[in-house]
Write a protein that holds these residues in place. Structure first.
Motif, PDB file in Angstrom:
ATOM      1  N   GLN A  33      -0.733   0.399  -5.881  1.00  0.00           N
ATOM      2  CA  GLN A  33      -1.314   1.432  -4.888  1.00  0.00           C
ATOM      3  C   GLN A  33      -3.421   1.025  -5.319  1.00  0.00           C
ATOM      4  O   GLN A  33      -3.549   1.194  -4.790  1.00  0.00           O
ATOM      5  N   THR A  34      -3.253   1.790  -6.383  1.00  0.00           N
ATOM      6  CA  THR A  34      -4.934   1.360  -7.030  1.00  0.00           C
ATOM      7  C   THR A  34      -5.017   0.161  -6.473  1.00  0.00           C
ATOM      8  O   THR A  34      -6.484  -0.089  -6.601  1.00  0.00           O
TER       9      THR A  34
ATOM     10  N   ARG B  87     -11.115  -2.013  -0.387  1.00  0.00           N
ATOM     11  CA  ARG B  87     -12.459  -1.729  -0.723  1.00  0.00           C
ATOM     12  C   ARG B  87     -13.736  -2.574  -0.978  1.00  0.00           C
ATOM     13  O   ARG B  87     -14.456  -2.661  -0.305  1.00  0.00           O
TER      14      ARG B  87
ATOM     15  N   LYS C  20       1.259  -1.399  -0.162  1.00  0.00           N
ATOM     16  CA  LYS C  20      -0.439  -0.081   0.099  1.00  0.00           C
ATOM     17  C   LYS C  20       0.916   1.356  -0.429  1.00  0.00           C
ATOM     18  O   LYS C  20       0.493   2.779  -0.682  1.00  0.00           O
TER      19      LYS C  20
ATOM     20  N   THR D 218      -6.059  -0.681  -3.371  1.00  0.00           N
ATOM     21  CA  THR D 218      -7.143   0.127  -2.712  1.00  0.00           C
ATOM     22  C   THR D 218      -8.345  -0.664  -3.448  1.00  0.00           C
ATOM     23  O   THR D 218      -9.221  -0.402  -1.923  1.00  0.00           O
ATOM     24  N   GLU D 219      -8.191  -1.216  -4.284  1.00  0.00           N
ATOM     25  CA  GLU D 219      -9.398  -1.206  -4.813  1.00  0.00           C
ATOM     26  C   GLU D 219      -9.894  -2.957  -3.966  1.00  0.00           C
ATOM     27  O   GLU D 219     -11.129  -2.888  -4.075  1.00  0.00           O
TER      28      GLU D 219
END
Length: 679
Positions: A661-662, A669, A653, A665-666
């Motif tokens: 990073q994307t 989530r 992260k 994060t996904e």
């Protein structure tokens, strides 16, 4: 005409001994007068006197008339012309020894006759016994010959070996063990001698299935060495007969498995050898066959290494296992290990061909070119028409830059085996080294025709086109190499060469930087990066790479990681782990070494060690390539239930790469990975 009287009485005038002589003993014919004197000798006093046939009794002579005793030596000849008389009885002197002498002679004759008869009987008995024993031995020999004929085993062997003088007086088991010693040498002379001893043992114990299987195993190994179908077929038939005598015979299953492996019937071979190992798990030869099978399949060197090692642990005299193990290690480019095992095997059989070839390969791999050249030159004197020796020797001369000698040996190699791609590829290297790029291209193209799936030949062809500045052909060759081998490192290095040759320095720099991310301790890439930065006049940016070039043990680090990756690709996980750990002992900041170590632990079924290595790969100052980080993101998702994964997620992260990073994060989530340890 004989006298009518049966006996005539004769008196010795000297000692007065009377004799009764049968008339028939006195010679007589009608021409002789009856009173004609005859001559004889007294048996008692040996006095020779005359007498007439006419019966008369002479008077007792006076002492004056008694003649003196004659000289016997002088009268011997005269006496022998007379005739012997047999004394019937002695009338005058009972104490005389004449009758006693006759009885003694008779007793001696009778005793001698009895002894002769006794010895004659003994002789007859002995001769009869020898006759019956000879008949029994002959019948046994004929019976054994018939049985061996039924088994299709000639007494003199297959006729492929010289006549060896074998030890006599051994038991069947003794001949088997002696043959086994020669079989373990794993060479032509050993197989020939083993055959001789095995057949001798079988002739003494015709129904022993172990002996039949041993001879079958010898024929199969010998046939593989000579590529002789007759020997292979003979071994197969004997193995079947041994299993017919004993259905659960380990040796029989092992022989058939080895034969099926040679014919590339790998699945059937695996079934057979696993059956043998079920019956006897600690059988060294069965462990060897399973390891050799995995090596022949080429898809799992880890299994091959494990079983070949176990075979040597169970039987350190198994030369075949040393030969296959050194072949495996040389293919993995583990040259130090190859050298060690080759030397051990050569202690058992100093003339073993494969071990010597692998020893030369190991010397070349560790850059001991003098040692390698000495080995190959010795071999080529013994086997001047051996493709592999000629090919290796030509390859070595290419490395030394002696292209004329290299071409001489490689030309012979391609003539011996025109269907082997490596010979043409190495010959292309010779032409390339001499600057004859046109001929080099022809040789590389021929190699590609014979082995179109080999990426390295396409890269070599691209290098030759590059020297001719045919850049479109260069790119197409390199791209084909990348399609066949997804190892992008080789592709990026090759493309860097193209761009630098075309003076496209920025494109060359980008290609080398991508290669550096994949292998940041590769000496060739570091040197090319420094040169490219110098071409762009960006000297300051080249300094970090120059510092890495000055790293102690750089070549060892690079070689260890390269060897580890090779082991990882071949599924030799235990060896790969050793190599990555070796690199990390020399450079603890090498991120890629940690990453590959973690991947090896993961594939070998050790998740805790894998996670620890992955975390370390993100903690060290080195930067992992994007492909490696993306792999770790997927790993975190699939192992989300592991509490330790949260540390890995935190590191990913905080990575500077926005793409990583994307992705993290996904996943957070969607709840596919747990929250960070800090939350």
């Amino acid at each position: 005409m004989l006298s009518s009287k049966l006996f005539i009485s004769i008196i010795c005038p000297h000692c007065q001994t009377r004799y009764r002589v049968p008339s028939e003993r006195i010679p007589w014919d009608k021409t002789r007068s009856s009173d004609r004197p005859l001559k004889t000798r007294c048996l008692k006093c040996q006095y020779i006197f005359t007498f007439s046939k006419k019966p008369e009794t002479p008077g007792f002579p006076s002492k004056e008339k008694i003649p003196p005793l004659p000289n016997l030596a002088e009268q011997d000849t005269e006496f022998r012309e007379g005739f012997d008389l047999t004394q019937s009885r002695q009338t005058q002197d009972p104490a005389s020894s004449a009758p006693s002498t006759r009885r003694n002679l008779k007793d001696q004759v009778q005793t001698g006759s009895r002894k002769f008869k006794f010895f004659l009987v003994i002789l007859i008995v002995l001769l009869t016994g020898l006759l019956f024993y000879g008949l029994y031995d002959l019948s046994k020999w004929v019976w054994v010959g018939i049985q061996m004929k039924r088994l299709d085993i000639p007494r003199s062997g297959m006729g492929l070996s010289k006549k060896f003088r074998i030890e006599e007086g051994l038991t069947a088991q003794g001949y088997y063990e002696k043959g086994r010693q020669y079989f373990l040498l794993d060479n032509e002379d050993g197989y020939a001698r083993a055959e001789t001893y095995y057949i001798k043992g079988i002739s003494l114990d015709i129904h022993n299935p172990v002996f039949l299987a041993a001879l079958a195993e010898n024929y199969v190994a010998w046939g593989q060495n000579r590529e002789d179908t007759e020997l292979l077929e003979k071994g197969y038939q004997l193995a079947k007969k041994s299993l017919g005598l004993e259905s659960n015979l380990v040796e029989g299953y092992r022989v058939i498995a080895d034969l099926l492996k040679y014919h590339r019937q790998y699945d059937e071979s695996e079934k057979m050898i696993k059956k043998a190992l079920e019956l006897k798990p600690e059988d060294a030869d069965s462990q060897y066959v399973l390891g050799s099978l995995a090596l022949a399949k080429g898809d799992n060197y880890g299994v091959a290494y494990e079983h070949l090692k176990k075979a040597l642990d169970l039987n350190p005299a198994l030369v075949r296992a040393y030969a296959d193990l050194t072949t495996l290690l040389a293919d993995l480019e583990l040259y130090e290990e190859t050298l060690a095992y080759a030397r051990k095997g050569l202690e058992l059989n100093p003339e073993h061909l494969r071990l010597k070839i692998n020893l030369g390969t190991a010397y070349k791999g560790i850059k001991d070119y003098v040692g390698a050249l000495q080995i190959y030159q010795q071999l080529v004197e013994v086997r001047p028409h051996h493709f592999q020796i000629l090919n290796r020797l030509g390859e070595l001369f290419n490395t030394l830059g002696n292209y004329d000698n290299a071409m001489g040996y490689l030309t012979q190699a391609t003539e011996l085996n025109p269907y082997e791609a490596t010979g043409y590829a190495n010959l292309g290297d010779s032409y390339f080294g001499k600057g004859d790029y046109k001929m080099a291209i022809q040789m590389y193209q021929k190699a590609i025709q014979l082995s179109p799936q080999s990426a390295i030949y396409h890269y070599k062809l691209g290098d030759a086109y590059l020297r001719q500045r045919k850049f479109e052909l260069v790119k197409s060759s390199y791209q084909r190499g990348l399609e066949l081998d997804r190892n992008k490192f080789s592709y990026y290095v090759a493309m860097g060469k193209i761009y630098r040759e075309q003076q496209f320095h920025q494109l060359a720099l980008e290609a080398y930087q991508r290669a550096f991310i994949l292998q940041s301790r590769n000496k060739e890439v570091l040197e090319e990066l420094v040169k490219t930065y110098q071409d762009l006049n960006r000297i300051d940016e080249a300094r970090p790479y120059q510092q890495l070039l000055g790293l102690p043990g750089l070549e060892k680090i690079s070689r260890a990681v390269k060897e580890g990756i090779r082991c990882l690709e071949k599924k030799a996980y235990s060896l790969a782990i050793l190599k990555f750990q070796e690199a990390l002992d020399l450079d603890k900041n090498y991120a890629q070494a940690y990453f590959y170590l973690g991947k090896t632990y993961e594939l070998s079924g050790n998740p805790e060690s894998a996670l620890s290595a992955y975390v370390s790969s993100l903690k060290v100052p080195d930067t992992l390539p994007l492909e490696a980080k993306s792999y770790l993101v997927n790993y975190a998702e699939t192992h989300a239930s592991n509490p330790g994964v949260s540390v890995l997620i935190d590191l990913l992260k905080s990575d500077s790469n926005p793409e990583i990073q994307t992705k993290i994060t996904e996943l957070l989530r969607k709840g596919k990975i747990p929250g960070s340890a800090g939350n």
